[in-house]
Design a protein around this motif. Structure first.
Motif, short mmCIF file in Angstrom:
data_model
loop_
_atom_site.label_atom_id
_atom_site.label_comp_id
_atom_site.label_asym_id
_atom_site.label_seq_id
_atom_site.Cartn_x
_atom_site.Cartn_y
_atom_site.Cartn_z
N ALA A 1 0.75 -1.14 -0.02
CA ALA A 1 0.02 -0.30 0.02
C ALA A 1 0.87 1.28 0.00
O ALA A 1 0.68 2.26 -0.69
N VAL A 2 2.06 1.17 0.75
CA VAL A 2 2.84 2.26 0.71
C VAL A 2 3.38 2.69 -0.81
O VAL A 2 3.39 3.68 -1.28
N VAL A 3 3.90 1.57 -1.43
CA VAL A 3 4.22 1.54 -3.01
C VAL A 3 2.98 2.31 -3.74
O VAL A 3 3.38 2.89 -4.60
N THR A 4 1.97 1.74 -3.32
CA THR A 4 0.61 2.35 -4.06
C THR A 4 0.36 3.73 -4.04
O THR A 4 0.45 4.52 -4.77
N VAL A 5 0.43 4.21 -2.68
CA VAL A 5 0.23 5.74 -2.41
C VAL A 5 1.31 6.44 -3.01
O VAL A 5 1.29 7.73 -3.16
N MET A 6 2.54 5.98 -3.24
CA MET A 6 3.77 6.67 -3.53
C MET A 6 4.03 6.81 -4.99
O MET A 6 4.46 7.56 -5.59
N SER A 7 3.10 5.89 -5.80
CA SER A 7 3.26 5.85 -7.31
C SER A 7 2.94 7.11 -8.08
O SER A 7 2.12 7.73 -7.76
N GLY A 8 3.71 7.59 -8.66
CA GLY A 8 3.44 8.71 -9.61
C GLY A 8 2.74 8.80 -10.74
O GLY A 8 1.98 7.82 -10.92
N ARG B 1 14.91 7.18 -1.67
CA ARG B 1 15.67 8.05 -0.99
C ARG B 1 15.16 9.30 -0.35
O ARG B 1 14.51 10.24 -1.41
N GLY B 2 15.25 9.85 0.76
CA GLY B 2 15.12 11.00 1.23
C GLY B 2 13.38 10.96 1.55
O GLY B 2 12.78 11.85 2.14
N LEU B 3 12.69 9.76 1.43
CA LEU B 3 11.32 9.64 1.92
C LEU B 3 11.15 10.13 3.31
O LEU B 3 9.99 10.74 3.82
N TRP B 4 11.93 10.00 4.27
CA TRP B 4 11.82 10.13 5.65
C TRP B 4 11.49 11.59 5.92
O TRP B 4 10.92 12.04 6.53
N ARG B 5 12.21 12.35 5.13
CA ARG B 5 12.19 14.01 5.37
C ARG B 5 10.87 14.56 4.72
O ARG B 5 10.43 15.31 5.36
N ARG B 6 10.33 13.95 3.67
CA ARG B 6 9.26 14.56 3.11
C ARG B 6 8.12 13.87 3.48
O ARG B 6 7.15 14.86 3.49
N ARG B 7 7.91 12.83 3.82
CA ARG B 7 6.54 11.96 4.29
C ARG B 7 7.13 11.22 5.40
O ARG B 7 7.17 9.90 5.06
N PRO B 8 7.34 11.94 6.44
CA PRO B 8 7.65 10.92 7.64
C PRO B 8 6.78 9.77 8.24
O PRO B 8 7.47 8.65 8.55
N VAL C 1 4.59 8.27 6.23
CA VAL C 1 4.50 7.12 5.26
C VAL C 1 5.89 6.06 5.33
O VAL C 1 5.74 4.91 5.54
N ALA C 2 7.00 6.80 5.46
CA ALA C 2 8.18 6.28 5.76
C ALA C 2 7.98 5.40 6.94
O ALA C 2 8.63 4.43 7.02
N ALA C 3 7.65 6.09 8.11
CA ALA C 3 7.51 5.26 9.40
C ALA C 3 6.68 4.23 9.11
O ALA C 3 7.08 3.09 9.74
N ALA C 4 5.67 4.27 8.39
CA ALA C 4 4.69 2.98 8.34
C ALA C 4 5.57 1.79 7.55
O ALA C 4 5.42 0.64 7.87
N LEU C 5 6.45 2.30 6.32
CA LEU C 5 7.10 1.22 5.56
C LEU C 5 8.02 0.53 6.43
O LEU C 5 8.17 -0.42 6.52
N ALA C 6 8.87 1.37 7.32
CA ALA C 6 9.63 0.93 8.27
C ALA C 6 9.10 -0.21 9.03
O ALA C 6 9.63 -1.31 9.37
N PHE C 7 7.91 0.28 9.62
CA PHE C 7 7.29 -0.84 10.73
C PHE C 7 6.77 -2.11 9.90
O PHE C 7 7.15 -3.10 10.36
N PHE C 8 6.16 -2.16 8.64
CA PHE C 8 5.94 -3.11 7.94
C PHE C 8 7.01 -3.89 7.62
O PHE C 8 6.95 -5.34 7.83
N LEU C 9 8.28 -3.27 7.52
CA LEU C 9 9.57 -4.32 6.98
C LEU C 9 10.14 -4.70 8.03
O LEU C 9 10.53 -6.08 7.97
N LEU C 10 9.90 -4.24 9.28
CA LEU C 10 10.37 -4.89 10.60
C LEU C 10 9.52 -5.93 10.91
O LEU C 10 9.87 -7.09 11.29
#
Lengths: 103, 506
Positions: free
Chosen positions: B362-369, B381-388, B390-399
């Protein structure tokens, strides 16, 4: 009616046709031929189903074979649609060309 | 020696299906009705209002979900067989229905935004999605070889079309053709296996097959061959190695919302039928098939985790991770005969995997351009700064996928490894633990990339706004992953109840 002595030969024929189809899928490069080989495999299954049905004297195998025929037809409709779509973009009919995503 | 099979012929000749049979099929009937209605609605809804179709699908799915939850209580702990043994109305089926319907619902919520951005918002999308869902629900309850085959084909053919949904994009068309050719190839193996199982036992219904198998001694080699061929066909559907070759290409090429759906829901449905077949109906032939299932499980864990290390597209990485996860779930299946924890662990793992993997995709889906999917690692790259968030959610799912403690993924792995040890198969558990350790590398690598600054010369990616629907889906999947990780006992109780009343019941 199928004689009992013939039955093992029927099953062997089905297995032979199935193997032939499987080899064709692995060896042939033209997607249409690959598709035909898959049809050959499905029809080998139908032969086995009908043979067993006659051998066991139960109707289930024949009903199953009808279902396989119907589903195979549905698969062909979708398959040919997709194949014409891909290869109308101007590619050659070769499954080895389908490597857009290889890295 | 020709014997008239009185047992098989009797119910067909004398009985007709009644209301009690239809009640057992109610969630599937609601979804099937929704599918037909969607095809008609597509003709009258103006193109600018296609979001209505999503709303309608959502309403149908919520209805089917409510009926499935009611069915969980109505079926009771024993469950019952409907349509003369062709279909199971039991807690395993209702459990699977709930997971599949929640998956579809979240996919439908996330789809309109994505499809509009990609300019793929055609009405057939929702009817095909619904058809695939019906196929999956039927597959989860099927207890007859014919119903299993029809359900698999219903979901597969819908998914072939959906993977090629981006008609102008070569990647998507290529994915569809690959999926179709390899999928039909695998179906042929499944069918030949079914023909042999039918022929050697004389039945197509699992309860009768199980009975015939327990009587067939000495061991019938053709029957063993049939069981193995059926496993090959089903292993393809859950993308277990060595039948995984299609997975990375199809997951990468298909539109991301479709990948989100099929990576989760197909796996759930196919694993439910594998559990029903191998841990129940074929249980008396356990010693003949267990080696094959264990070998496929180990191979999936090794191949999936090692190949994922070298990827640089997040969709491909998640595809290989999905292959590895299939291996972990197969551990539960492989030891599930006689050890209830195996099946319970597999069911828990499936629910955990559904939320976690759905969230990651879902993270990949919402980020699709616009126009294309942004799935390369460079795009992260840099997703953490711009969309903290979303980046936190993706990190949580990967963990959670990596199996960090107090996430859903950790307890899923813990349960299947515990089941393997309980079955005195410590080597299998060690393979699992070893390969999970390897998996931490590539999951953490993606997480670290999100913290990095974009390269100086790289073009700036403008990630689209997450939007209300996207945020809601990420919130629900993250909450699901967390709840499954914290309230393990509760979920395990549900899994135990689902496992206890499995039909055909030998």
């Amino acid at each position: 009616m199928l004689s009992q002595a013939m039955f093992p030969w029927l099953l062997l024929t089905a297995a032979f046709l199935f193997t032939l189809g499987a080899l064709g899928v692995l060896i042939r490069r033209n997607p249409l031929v690959v598709f035909m080989c898959i049809e050959l495999m499905l029809n080998a299954v139908n032969l086995a189903l009908v043979g067993y049905s006659s051998y066991l004297n139960s109707e289930e195998g024949q009903v199953f074979a009808f279902m396989v025929i119907v589903v195979a037809a549905a698969e062909v409709v979708v398959g040919l649609g997709l194949l014409t779509r891909v290869f109308s973009i101007g590619r050659e009919l070769d499954v080895d060309d389908l490597d857009e995503m290889k890295q | 020696m020709r014997t008239v099979n009185a047992l098989a012929a009797l119910p067909l000749a004398t009985a007709t299906p009644g209301w009690r049979d239809l009640v057992g099929l109610l969630p599937e009937l609601i979804a099937a009705g929704g599918f037909l209605a969607l095809m008609l609605l597509d003709l009258v809804v103006p193109p600018a209002r296609r979001t209505w179709l999503a709303v309608f699908s959502g309403a149908v799915l919520v209805g089917a979900l409510a009926v499935s939850v009611w069915g969980w209580y109505d079926a009771g702990s024993a469950g019952r067989s409907v349509f003369f043994g062709a279909f199971a109305y039991d807690r395993l089926a209702e459990f699977a229905n709930c997971v599949i319907l929640v998956t579809t619902l979240l996919t439908v919520v996330i789809s309109p935004g994505y499809l509009n951005r990609r300019r793929l918002h055609h009405g057939e999308y929702y009817s095909l999605l619904m058809a695939a869902t019906v196929g999956m629900m039927l597959l989860a309850g099927a207890t007859s070889l014919m119903v299993i085959f029809l359900a698999i084909e219903l979901l597969s053919i819908s998914l072939y079309i959906l993977s090629g949904f981006s008609r102008q994009e070569e990647r998507s068309q290529e994915a569809a053709v690959k999926y179709l050719l390899l999928g039909s190839f695998a179906s042929a193996f499944l069918l030949f296996g079914m023909a042999l199982v039918y022929g050697e036992t004389g039945h197509t219904q699992l309860a009768q097959i199980a009975e015939a198998m327990s009587r067939s001694l000495p061991v019938d080699p053709l029957l063993v061959g049939g069981i193995i061929l059926m496993f090959v066909g089903l292993a393809f559907k859950v993308s277990a190695a060595p039948f995984h070759a299609w997975t990375p290409d199809v997951y990468q090429g298909a539109p991301t919302s479709v990948t989100t759906f099929m990576s989760v829901a197909t796996k759930v449905a196919a694993f439910i039928v594998i559990i029903r077949l191998f841990d129940d109906a074929f249980a008396s032939y356990y010693s003949r098939w267990s080696a094959v299932v264990i070998a496929v499980a180990i191979l999936s864990m090794v191949v999936g985790n090692l190949a994922a290390l070298t990827q640089n597209s997040i969709k491909r990485m998640l595809a290989y991770s999905g292959i590895a996860q299939a291996g972990y779930i197969l551990i539960g299946v492989a030891v599930g005969v006689g050890i209830p924890l195996g099946v319970q662990g597999a069911l828990y793992y499936l629910a955990a995997y559904a939320f976690t993997n759905l969230g990651a995709f879902a993270v990949v889906t919402v980020m699709s351009g616009q126009g294309e999917d942004l799935d390369s690692y460079d795009h992260l790259r840099g997703l953490w700064r711009r969309r903290p968030y979303v980046a936190a959610a993706l990190a949580f799912f990967l963990l959670s996928l990596a199996g960090f403690p107090f996430t859903a993924g950790f307890f899923g792995k813990f349960l299947v490894f515990a089941a393997a040890i309980q079955a005195h198969n410590v080597a299998l558990a060690l393979w699992g633990i070893g390969t999970s350790a390897v998996s931490v590398f590539y999951y953490l690598r993606v997480t670290l990339i999100m913290f990095q600054r974009p390269k100086e010369d790289a073009p700036a990616y403008e990630w689209p706004r997450t939007g209300l629907a996207g945020s809601a889906v990420l919130l629900v999947t993250a909450a699901g992953t967390l709840v499954l990780g914290v309230f393990v006992v509760l979920v395990l109780t549900v899994a135990t109840m689902a496992q206890a009343g499995t039909l055909p019941g030998t």
